[in-house]
Design a protein around this motif. Structure first.
Motif, PDB file in Angstrom:
ATOM      1  N   GLY A 119       0.777  -1.232   0.000  1.00 21.28           N
ATOM      2  CA  GLY A 119       0.000   0.000   0.000  1.00 21.28           C
ATOM      3  C   GLY A 119       0.806   1.279   0.000  1.00 21.28           C
ATOM      4  O   GLY A 119       0.310   2.300   0.502  1.00 21.28           O
ATOM      5  N   LEU A 120       2.016   1.258  -0.543  1.00 26.72           N
ATOM      6  CA  LEU A 120       2.776   2.504  -0.656  1.00 26.72           C
ATOM      7  C   LEU A 120       1.990   3.489  -1.508  1.00 26.72           C
ATOM      8  O   LEU A 120       1.531   3.164  -2.598  1.00 26.72           O
ATOM      9  CB  LEU A 120       4.143   2.234  -1.296  1.00 26.72           C
ATOM     10  N   ARG A 121       1.843   4.702  -1.018  1.00 24.95           N
ATOM     11  CA  ARG A 121       1.116   5.729  -1.755  1.00 24.95           C
ATOM     12  C   ARG A 121       2.061   6.460  -2.702  1.00 24.95           C
ATOM     13  O   ARG A 121       3.269   6.513  -2.468  1.00 24.95           O
ATOM     14  CB  ARG A 121       0.460   6.720  -0.798  1.00 24.95           C
ATOM     15  N   ALA A 122       1.503   7.038  -3.756  1.00 26.58           N
ATOM     16  CA  ALA A 122       2.323   7.709  -4.764  1.00 26.58           C
ATOM     17  C   ALA A 122       3.175   8.808  -4.150  1.00 26.58           C
ATOM     18  O   ALA A 122       4.343   8.985  -4.523  1.00 26.58           O
ATOM     19  CB  ALA A 122       1.427   8.273  -5.866  1.00 26.58           C
ATOM     20  N   GLU A 123       2.605   9.539  -3.175  1.00 23.68           N
ATOM     21  CA  GLU A 123       3.355  10.641  -2.575  1.00 23.68           C
ATOM     22  C   GLU A 123       4.489  10.152  -1.664  1.00 23.68           C
ATOM     23  O   GLU A 123       5.334  10.946  -1.237  1.00 23.68           O
ATOM     24  CB  GLU A 123       2.430  11.560  -1.789  1.00 23.68           C
ATOM     25  N   GLN A 124       4.535   8.832  -1.370  1.00 24.59           N
ATOM     26  CA  GLN A 124       5.604   8.290  -0.531  1.00 24.59           C
ATOM     27  C   GLN A 124       6.798   7.798  -1.346  1.00 24.59           C
ATOM     28  O   GLN A 124       7.854   7.520  -0.772  1.00 24.59           O
ATOM     29  CB  GLN A 124       5.066   7.134   0.317  1.00 24.59           C
ATOM     30  N   VAL A 125       6.638   7.692  -2.661  1.00 23.90           N
ATOM     31  CA  VAL A 125       7.727   7.178  -3.495  1.00 23.90           C
ATOM     32  C   VAL A 125       8.982   8.039  -3.376  1.00 23.90           C
ATOM     33  O   VAL A 125      10.099   7.499  -3.248  1.00 23.90           O
ATOM     34  CB  VAL A 125       7.278   7.041  -4.961  1.00 23.90           C
ATOM     35  N   PRO A 126       8.888   9.381  -3.404  1.00 26.26           N
ATOM     36  CA  PRO A 126      10.115  10.174  -3.220  1.00 26.26           C
ATOM     37  C   PRO A 126      10.835   9.878  -1.909  1.00 26.26           C
ATOM     38  O   PRO A 126      12.073   9.922  -1.862  1.00 26.26           O
ATOM     39  CB  PRO A 126       9.598  11.622  -3.266  1.00 26.26           C
ATOM     40  N   ALA A 127      10.088   9.574  -0.845  1.00 29.52           N
ATOM     41  CA  ALA A 127      10.731   9.257   0.437  1.00 29.52           C
ATOM     42  C   ALA A 127      11.527   7.964   0.341  1.00 29.52           C
ATOM     43  O   ALA A 127      12.594   7.828   0.960  1.00 29.52           O
ATOM     44  CB  ALA A 127       9.685   9.152   1.542  1.00 29.52           C
ATOM     45  N   LEU A 128      11.022   7.000  -0.433  1.00 24.61           N
ATOM     46  CA  LEU A 128      11.757   5.750  -0.638  1.00 24.61           C
ATOM     47  C   LEU A 128      13.061   6.028  -1.384  1.00 24.61           C
ATOM     48  O   LEU A 128      14.126   5.506  -1.035  1.00 24.61           O
ATOM     49  CB  LEU A 128      10.887   4.765  -1.420  1.00 24.61           C
ATOM     50  N   VAL A 129      12.978   6.876  -2.407  1.00 30.41           N
ATOM     51  CA  VAL A 129      14.165   7.245  -3.179  1.00 30.41           C
ATOM     52  C   VAL A 129      15.136   8.037  -2.311  1.00 30.41           C
ATOM     53  O   VAL A 129      16.356   7.837  -2.364  1.00 30.41           O
ATOM     54  CB  VAL A 129      13.763   8.055  -4.421  1.00 30.41           C
ATOM     55  N   ASP A 130      14.620   8.946  -1.481  1.00 31.89           N
ATOM     56  CA  ASP A 130      15.488   9.735  -0.594  1.00 31.89           C
ATOM     57  C   ASP A 130      16.289   8.832   0.339  1.00 31.89           C
ATOM     58  O   ASP A 130      17.460   9.108   0.637  1.00 31.89           O
ATOM     59  CB  ASP A 130      14.650  10.710   0.232  1.00 31.89           C
ATOM     60  N   ALA A 131      15.658   7.754   0.816  1.00 31.72           N
ATOM     61  CA  ALA A 131      16.373   6.821   1.698  1.00 31.72           C
ATOM     62  C   ALA A 131      17.542   6.176   0.968  1.00 31.72           C
ATOM     63  O   ALA A 131      18.632   6.015   1.536  1.00 31.72           O
ATOM     64  CB  ALA A 131      15.411   5.749   2.209  1.00 31.72           C
ATOM     65  N   LEU A 132      17.332   5.810  -0.297  1.00 32.71           N
ATOM     66  CA  LEU A 132      18.413   5.222  -1.072  1.00 32.71           C
ATOM     67  C   LEU A 132      19.515   6.251  -1.332  1.00 32.71           C
ATOM     68  O   LEU A 132      20.704   5.921  -1.324  1.00 32.71           O
ATOM     69  CB  LEU A 132      17.882   4.670  -2.393  1.00 32.71           C
ATOM     70  N   VAL A 133      19.122   7.507  -1.546  1.00 26.41           N
ATOM     71  CA  VAL A 133      20.104   8.582  -1.750  1.00 26.41           C
ATOM     72  C   VAL A 133      20.983   8.732  -0.505  1.00 26.41           C
ATOM     73  O   VAL A 133      22.215   8.818  -0.611  1.00 26.41           O
ATOM     74  CB  VAL A 133      19.397   9.910  -2.077  1.00 26.41           C
ATOM     75  N   VAL A 134      20.379   8.767   0.670  1.00 24.94           N
ATOM     76  CA  VAL A 134      21.155   8.909   1.911  1.00 24.94           C
ATOM     77  C   VAL A 134      22.107   7.732   2.067  1.00 24.94           C
ATOM     78  O   VAL A 134      23.276   7.902   2.451  1.00 24.94           O
ATOM     79  CB  VAL A 134      20.211   9.025   3.122  1.00 24.94           C
ATOM     80  N   LEU A 135      21.632   6.523   1.763  1.00 23.20           N
ATOM     81  CA  LEU A 135      22.501   5.348   1.847  1.00 23.20           C
ATOM     82  C   LEU A 135      23.681   5.494   0.898  1.00 23.20           C
ATOM     83  O   LEU A 135      24.842   5.266   1.289  1.00 23.20           O
ATOM     84  CB  LEU A 135      21.693   4.092   1.494  1.00 23.20           C
ATOM     85  N   LEU A 136      23.431   5.883  -0.346  1.00 22.86           N
ATOM     86  CA  LEU A 136      24.502   6.000  -1.326  1.00 22.86           C
ATOM     87  C   LEU A 136      25.511   7.075  -0.923  1.00 22.86           C
ATOM     88  O   LEU A 136      26.735   6.869  -1.023  1.00 22.86           O
ATOM     89  CB  LEU A 136      23.908   6.315  -2.703  1.00 22.86           C
ATOM     90  N   VAL A 137      25.022   8.213  -0.448  1.00 18.00           N
ATOM     91  CA  VAL A 137      25.929   9.279  -0.021  1.00 18.00           C
ATOM     92  C   VAL A 137      26.773   8.826   1.166  1.00 18.00           C
ATOM     93  O   VAL A 137      27.990   9.059   1.208  1.00 18.00           O
ATOM     94  CB  VAL A 137      25.135  10.553   0.315  1.00 18.00           C
ATOM     95  N   ARG A 138      26.145   8.165   2.140  1.00 19.01           N
ATOM     96  CA  ARG A 138      26.898   7.680   3.302  1.00 19.01           C
ATOM     97  C   ARG A 138      28.003   6.724   2.864  1.00 19.01           C
ATOM     98  O   ARG A 138      29.132   6.789   3.376  1.00 19.01           O
ATOM     99  CB  ARG A 138      25.961   6.977   4.281  1.00 19.01           C
ATOM    100  N   LEU A 139      27.690   5.825   1.948  1.00 16.08           N
ATOM    101  CA  LEU A 139      28.691   4.866   1.489  1.00 16.08           C
ATOM    102  C   LEU A 139      29.824   5.567   0.737  1.00 16.08           C
ATOM    103  O   LEU A 139      31.002   5.242   0.926  1.00 16.08           O
ATOM    104  CB  LEU A 139      28.027   3.817   0.596  1.00 16.08           C
ATOM    105  N   HIS A 140      29.483   6.536  -0.100  1.00 18.12           N
ATOM    106  CA  HIS A 140      30.515   7.268  -0.826  1.00 18.12           C
ATOM    107  C   HIS A 140      31.413   8.068   0.121  1.00 18.12           C
ATOM    108  O   HIS A 140      32.622   8.191  -0.115  1.00 18.12           O
ATOM    109  CB  HIS A 140      29.869   8.203  -1.851  1.00 18.12           C
ATOM    110  N   LEU A 141      30.843   8.598   1.180  1.00 15.39           N
ATOM    111  CA  LEU A 141      31.638   9.389   2.116  1.00 15.39           C
ATOM    112  C   LEU A 141      32.743   8.573   2.782  1.00 15.39           C
ATOM    113  O   LEU A 141      33.805   9.105   3.106  1.00 15.39           O
ATOM    114  CB  LEU A 141      30.735   9.996   3.198  1.00 15.39           C
ATOM    115  N   ILE A 142      32.488   7.274   2.999  1.00 20.36           N
ATOM    116  CA  ILE A 142      33.510   6.452   3.666  1.00 20.36           C
ATOM    117  C   ILE A 142      34.375   5.699   2.658  1.00 20.36           C
ATOM    118  O   ILE A 142      35.181   4.850   3.028  1.00 20.36           O
ATOM    119  CB  ILE A 142      32.877   5.480   4.696  1.00 20.36           C
TER     120      ILE A 142
END
Length: 400
Positions: A120-143
Motif C-alpha cells: 500500500g505505498l502511496r504515490a506521494e511516498q515514493v520520493p521518500a523511498l528514493v530519498d532513503a536510497l540517496v542517503v545510503l549512497l551518499v553515506r557509502l561514498h563518504l567512507i
C-alpha cells in the motif's frame, strides 16, 4: 572436500542445515517464507534457533570477499546487513560440488522494495523511498565505498518516522577504497538511475503496485537529491570575515540532515573566509537519543523522539534541569509506558520507535478531529485497537 564454515559467531545449529542439497531444494522445514528482493542468485531465509538468516549461493571467492566487505562496513557503522558466515566445501550426496553460501542476518522490521509497494505505498511516498536510497549512497561514498550496482533490489527498507531508512543488502560488486572519485560516484549514480528506472517499469508491468509511478520523474529526483545532499555535506563555502555566524548555520544545517561535523577546514585571508567540512558522520540524532536515553532508533525516528522530549521539557517547565535527568523522566513516564501498551501478538509487527512515532501522528489526527488535545495514552490505546491490527507488518515473525 570437507564442509568448512567461516563465521563471526559459530552456532552448532548451522551444521544441521541440509548443506548437501542445493539451496533451491530446501523444503519448508528449514525455509522461512519471508519476502525477498530480486536476485541473480538463489536466496532463502532460514531460522537457526531464534535467529533469521539469509542464505545466498554464490562462488567461494565472491562469498568470502562479500563477507569481509560487509564486516568492514559493520565496523564502520554503515547501514548494511550483518554478515554471519560463509559455508564452503559443500557437496551433494554423490560427491558433486555445490556452490558456497554466504550467511547474513535478516534485518528486522525491513522489507524489499517490491513488498513495500505491495503493502500500500502511496504515490506521494515514493520520493521518500528514493530519498532513503540517496542517503545510503551518499553515506557509502563518504567512507570510500563504491557500490557498483546501485538498485532498489540491492537494498532493504525500514519505515522510519513517516519515511524510510535504506540498508545495503548486496555488496557483491562493492569496493572499499581510501576515497571514491567523482567519476566513480557519477558511475554509481548513472547505474542507479538506469536500474531503478527499469525496476519501476517492471514493477508496474508485473501488477505489483496499483499506483502510477512516473519513472522519469523518480530517477530525476534521485539524481537531484544525490547532488544536493553531497554538495551540502562536502562543498566549500566562502563568506566575509564579518559573517562568522555562517559557520554555525552550516553546521546546524548538517545536523538537521542527521550528520555530525567532526572537523572543519577553515581558511581566512584579509576579508574572506572559506570553510569546508572534512569529517562528516551520519547518525547525529540517533547518537544524541542513545546518549540521553539508551534507546536505539533510526535517525528520523530519533529526531521525532527528541522533538517529543523537547515538548515534554517545555510543557512541564524542566528547561533549567539537567537534560539527561529530564530524558530519563520522559523515558520512564511517557515512552516506556506507551510501548508497554503493545500486546505481545502485535508487538512483533512494528519497531518500538516507529510505533511511538505513529502513535504521535495518530494523536495529532485525533486531536484535529476532536478539536482539542487528546491524551497520548488514549491515543496509543486507540491506535493499538483500531490502526495497528490493519497495518502491514514489518516483522519476519508476522510475515511467515
Amino acid at each position: 572436500m570437507a564442509l568448512h564454515v567461516v563465521a563471526s559467531r559459530t552456532d552448532p545449529a548451522l551444521f544441521r542445515l541440509p548443506w548437501s542439497r542445493p539451496l533451491a531444494e530446501w523444503d519448508d522445514w528449514y525455509v522461512v517464507p519471508l519476502p525477498l528482493g530480486l536476485s541473480r542468485h538463489v536466496v532463502r531465509v532460514v531460522q537457526v534457533n531464534r535467529q533469521f538468516l539469509a542464505v545466498k549461493e554464490t562462488t567461494e571467492e565472491l562469498a568470502l570477499r562479500e563477507y569481509e566487505l560487509l564486516r568492514d562496513l559493520q565496523r564502520l557503522d554503515q547501514p548494511a546487513v550483518v554478515p554471519r558466515g560463509v559455508v564452503t566445501g559443500r557437496t551433494d550426496l554423490d560427491g558433486n560440488p555445490l556452490p558456497a553460501a554466504l550467511l547474513t542476518e535478516h534485518l528486522h522490521y525491513s522489507l524489499p522494495y517490491r513488498t513495500v509497494f505491495q503493502h500500500g505505498l502511496r504515490a506521494e511516498q515514493v520520493p521518500a523511498l528514493v530519498d532513503a536510497l540517496v542517503v545510503l549512497l551518499v553515506r557509502l561514498h563518504l567512507i570510500g565505498f563504491f557500490w557498483g550496482d546501485v538498485s532498489l533490489s540491492n537494498a532493504l527498507f525500514r519505515r522510519s518516522a513517516g519515511g524510510f531508512a535504506a540498508f545495503l543488502v548486496d555488496a557483491e560488486t562493492g569496493e572499499l577504497r581510501e576515497s571514491v572519485s567523482d567519476a566513480m560516484r557519477e558511475h554509481d549514480l548513472t547505474v542507479g538511475v538506469e536500474n531503478i528506472f527499469a525496476e519501476l517499469l517492471d514493477l508496474q508491468a508485473s501488477g505489483d503496485t496499483d499506483i502510477d509511478v512516473d519513472g522519469q520523474a523518480v530517477v530525476a529526483h534521485l539524481a537531484e537529491q544525490y547532488h544536493s545532499l553531497w554538495d551540502e555535506l562536502t562543498a566549500a563555502e566562502e563568506f566575509g570575515t564579518d559573517e562568522w555566524s555562517r559557520v554555525e548555520q552550516r553546521i546546524a544545517r548538517l545536523n538537521d540532515l542527521g550528520f555530525d561535523v567532526d572537523e572543519l577546514d577553515v581558511q581566512a585571508d584579509s576579508d574572506r573566509v572559506r570553510i569546508q567540512p572534512k569529517v562528516v558522520e551520519a547518525g547525529h540524532h540517533r547518537r544524541e537519543l542513545h546518549d540521553l536515553t539508551g534507546l536505539s532508533a533510526e535517525d528520523s525516528q530519533a529526531r521525532k523522539l527528541l522533538n517529543d522530549l523537547a515538548a515534554f521539557t517545555a510543557h512541564f517547565g524542566y528547561d533549567d534541569e539537567d537534560r539527561a535527568v529530564v530524558a530519563r523522566r520522559w523515558l520512564h513516564t511517557i515512552y516506556s509506558p506507551i510501548v508497554a501498551l503493545l500486546p505481545d501478538e502485535l508487538a512483533r509487527r512494528i519497531a518500538p520507535a516507529e510505533y511511538f512515532h505513529e502513535v504521535m501522528e495518530h494523536r495529532w489526527a485525533l486531536s484535529e478531529e476532536a478539536g482539542h488535545e487528546v491524551d497520548i495514552f488514549d491515543a496509543a490505546r486507540d491506535y493499538v485497537a483500531n490502526v495497528l491490527p490493519h497495518r502491514p507488518p514489518d516483522s519476519p515473525s508476522d510475515l511467515r
